[in-house]
Scaffold this motif. Structure first.
Motif, PDB file in Angstrom:
ATOM      1  N   GLY A   1       0.797  -1.219   0.000  1.00 38.27           N
ATOM      2  CA  GLY A   1       0.000   0.000   0.000  1.00 38.27           C
ATOM      3  C   GLY A   1       0.827   1.264   0.000  1.00 38.27           C
ATOM      4  O   GLY A   1       0.267   2.369   0.051  1.00 38.27           O
ATOM      5  N   GLU A   2       2.138   1.136  -0.039  1.00 32.01           N
ATOM      6  CA  GLU A   2       3.002   2.322  -0.070  1.00 32.01           C
ATOM      7  C   GLU A   2       2.871   2.999  -1.446  1.00 32.01           C
ATOM      8  O   GLU A   2       3.072   2.344  -2.480  1.00 32.01           O
ATOM      9  CB  GLU A   2       4.452   1.897   0.178  1.00 32.01           C
ATOM     10  N   PRO A   3       2.545   4.279  -1.496  1.00 30.49           N
ATOM     11  CA  PRO A   3       2.348   4.943  -2.800  1.00 30.49           C
ATOM     12  C   PRO A   3       3.676   5.369  -3.421  1.00 30.49           C
ATOM     13  O   PRO A   3       3.942   6.560  -3.582  1.00 30.49           O
ATOM     14  CB  PRO A   3       1.468   6.138  -2.436  1.00 30.49           C
ATOM     15  N   CYS A   4       4.497   4.391  -3.778  1.00 29.67           N
ATOM     16  CA  CYS A   4       5.856   4.688  -4.242  1.00 29.67           C
ATOM     17  C   CYS A   4       6.046   4.452  -5.735  1.00 29.67           C
ATOM     18  O   CYS A   4       7.155   4.593  -6.252  1.00 29.67           O
ATOM     19  CB  CYS A   4       6.874   3.853  -3.447  1.00 29.67           C
ATOM     20  N   ARG A   5       4.980   4.112  -6.453  1.00 30.38           N
ATOM     21  CA  ARG A   5       5.121   3.894  -7.899  1.00 30.38           C
ATOM     22  C   ARG A   5       5.419   5.208  -8.632  1.00 30.38           C
ATOM     23  O   ARG A   5       5.167   6.284  -8.104  1.00 30.38           O
ATOM     24  CB  ARG A   5       3.827   3.288  -8.458  1.00 30.38           C
ATOM     25  N   TYR A   6       5.839   5.089  -9.859  1.00 32.57           N
ATOM     26  CA  TYR A   6       6.206   6.285 -10.627  1.00 32.57           C
ATOM     27  C   TYR A   6       5.056   7.292 -10.687  1.00 32.57           C
ATOM     28  O   TYR A   6       5.257   8.494 -10.721  1.00 32.57           O
ATOM     29  CB  TYR A   6       6.664   5.895 -12.043  1.00 32.57           C
ATOM     30  N   ASP A   7       3.818   6.767 -10.690  1.00 35.03           N
ATOM     31  CA  ASP A   7       2.655   7.644 -10.809  1.00 35.03           C
ATOM     32  C   ASP A   7       2.067   8.034  -9.452  1.00 35.03           C
ATOM     33  O   ASP A   7       0.977   8.609  -9.396  1.00 35.03           O
ATOM     34  CB  ASP A   7       1.584   6.976 -11.684  1.00 35.03           C
ATOM     35  N   GLY A   8       2.773   7.681  -8.378  1.00 31.03           N
ATOM     36  CA  GLY A   8       2.311   8.030  -7.038  1.00 31.03           C
ATOM     37  C   GLY A   8       1.254   7.086  -6.496  1.00 31.03           C
ATOM     38  O   GLY A   8       0.685   7.347  -5.438  1.00 31.03           O
TER      39      GLY A   8
END
Ligand code: SF4
Length: 146
Positions: free
Chosen positions: A11-18
């Protein structure tokens, strides 16, 4: 067992798109008694959230969609992930499919056209070469839940 996992699974929002990629199967690994060690190679390599999407090129470099060479950051993040795996005695890693860092056996081909090719993300490859068993969430071993 200490299992290295892609941080976006938790659930960490760490992807390139946030965004994140919360995955119930990974939560089940925790319920099955494993200790999950979350890592995001791209953030550990110093990249921002959000960031430009990037893909591995045929020559091995990692370029963003707008043409920036981010290979060094991807490599630095991968090396930090391997250190964390070793510090925690991880022999298994479950990583996000198709990512240029975390992909296992299949990644995008560098053309930014959603075209897949056989290959490994930079961190997944480094871990596998170091002898860690690396799999993605689509190929989770049933034995991990026993
Ligand atoms: S680098 Fe890996 S952990 Fe980080 S957002 Fe991408 S897939 Fe998730």
């Amino acid at each position: 067992m200490n299992i290295l996992v892609s941080h976006c699974f938790l659930g960490e929002p760490c992807r390139y798109d946030g965004a994140s990629r919360l995955d119930r199967q990974i939560i089940e690994l925790h319920r099955a008694g494993h200790n999950l060690i979350p890592v995001c190679p791209e953030v550990l390599g110093g990249l921002d959230v959000p960031r430009s999407p990037a893909e591995i090129q045929p020559d091995g470099r990692v370029l963003t969609q707008d043409g920036r060479d981010v290979t060094a950051a991807y490599q630095a993040g991968a090396e930090r992930v391997l250190e964390i795996a070793r510090e925690n005695g991880c022999t298994v890693a479950v990583l996000k499919s198709r990512s240029p860092s975390c992909g296992c056996g299949e990644v995008y081909d560098g053309t930014f056209t959603h075209t897949l090719k056989p290959g490994w993300g930079i961190a997944a490859r480094l871990l596998a070469d170091a002898g860690i068993e690396v799999m993605d969430e689509e190929h989770l071993q049933a034995s991990l839940f026993l």
